[in-house]
Design a protein around this motif. Structure first.
Motif, short mmCIF file in Angstrom:
data_model
loop_
_atom_site.label_atom_id
_atom_site.label_comp_id
_atom_site.label_asym_id
_atom_site.label_seq_id
_atom_site.Cartn_x
_atom_site.Cartn_y
_atom_site.Cartn_z
N SER A 10 0.81 -1.22 0.00
CA SER A 10 0.00 0.00 0.00
C SER A 10 0.84 1.26 0.00
O SER A 10 0.37 2.33 -0.42
CB SER A 10 -0.93 0.02 1.22
OG SER A 10 -1.79 -1.10 1.22
N ARG A 29 1.57 6.76 0.37
CA ARG A 29 0.39 5.95 0.12
C ARG A 29 0.12 5.94 -1.38
O ARG A 29 0.08 6.99 -2.02
CB ARG A 29 -0.81 6.53 0.88
CG ARG A 29 -2.09 5.75 0.76
CD ARG A 29 -2.11 4.51 1.62
NE ARG A 29 -3.42 3.88 1.59
CZ ARG A 29 -3.74 2.80 2.28
NH1 ARG A 29 -2.83 2.24 3.07
NH2 ARG A 29 -4.93 2.26 2.20
N ASN A 59 -2.60 4.97 -3.09
CA ASN A 59 -3.95 5.25 -3.59
C ASN A 59 -4.20 6.76 -3.63
O ASN A 59 -5.07 7.30 -2.95
CB ASN A 59 -5.01 4.54 -2.75
CG ASN A 59 -5.04 5.00 -1.31
OD1 ASN A 59 -4.08 5.60 -0.82
ND2 ASN A 59 -6.12 4.71 -0.62
#
Length: 279
Positions: A270, A276, A278
């Motif tokens: 992740s 991060r 995303n």
């Protein structure tokens, strides 16, 4: 006037994006103000994250954790320490020699593979095991270290990981009166190599080693140090003075980079180098 704070979802997202403590504690007059501020802050943090990923791709080429490991190896080698590598799978009998059995509070945090083997929750048992032979084969002082993955069923706070990277170093056979000074000296060698100048040494205690000397950055424990002779030594057939330190590399990397979440610095699908994915 009752002030409005971030929702749990907003605060979690800000933590993922490495928002500072002050940013995560902001308050607002209205929900509308809060939501508008969240969108603006999220956008800024995402821009910073994308820049960091681009720097990794074009300049650094390696995550901070890998770069720090290389620097630590060089620094310890330059100070007379020899690197060793030992198995990740640990026998239950070796863990028991560290007094970690069914009645020990650490026992429930161990990842057991079967009734006789586990993923190592620490490096110390293997270092004890090989040190007995090395002290027979090498002249004292014997200085060794290992850097490798350890595994514990830790709480999921910002400073804990189930899989984490430990640096354990131990020096056997030094004069007893020099132990406290040597611990501080070794801590300084590691912290300088890690690029962290702001740290403190604090006396505390450990569930395994008893009285210890911790390396702290504000309220974050970066390392724990111990010394011997110690009651555990006899279980391994060892009689010697020694000092040792165990560092968590992800915590070192988090502090070095000014991060807020240790998970962002670890082995992850992740996160990459504190970012991060995303975004």
């Amino acid at each position: 006037m009752v002030m409005v704070t971030w929702t749990d979802i907003q605060r979690k997202r800000l933590t993922e994006l490495n928002a500072t403590g002050a940013q995560r504690q902001m308050s607002f007059a209205t929900v509308k103000d809060r939501n508008a501020s969240f969108k603006k802050l999220e956008s800024i943090l995402i821009s910073v994250a994308k820049l960091r990923l681009e720097q990794l791709r074009t300049e650094k080429k390696r995550p901070t954790l890998s770069l720090m490991e290389a620097k630590l190896i060089t620094a310890l080698n330059d100070n007379g320490f020899v690197q060793v590598t030992t198995p990740i799978i640990l026998a239950k009998s070796l863990l028991a020699k560290m007094t970690i059995d069914e009645g020990h509070e650490l026992f429930s945090q161990v990842f057991w593979l079967d009734d006789k083997k586990c993923l190592r929750p620490m490096l110390a048992p293997n270092l004890y095991y090989i040190s007995k032979d090395l002290m027979r084969l090498w002249e004292k002082p014997v200085r060794i270290f290992e850097i490798g993955s350890c595994f514990r069923k830790e709480s999921q706070g910002n400073n804990h990981l189930n899989e984490f990277t430990m640096l354990n170093l131990v020096e056997w056979g030094l004069p007893e009166e020099t132990r406290h000074h040597r611990l501080a000296e070794l801590a300084n060698i590691v912290m300088q190599a890690a690029g962290i100048a702001n740290y403190q040494l604090e006396q505390t205690s450990s569930v395994v080693y008893g009285d210890t000397l911790d390396v702290m950055h504000n309220d974050i424990e970066l390392a724990s140090g111990a010394m011997g002779p110690h009651f555990l030594d006899g279980k391994w057939g060892i009689a010697s003075t020694w000092v040792g330190l165990g560092f968590g590399l992800e915590r070192l990397a988090m502090v070095k980079e000014g991060g807020q979440n240790v998970r962002s610095m670890g082995k992850s699908l992740s996160y990459l180098d504190g970012v991060r994915l995303n975004i």
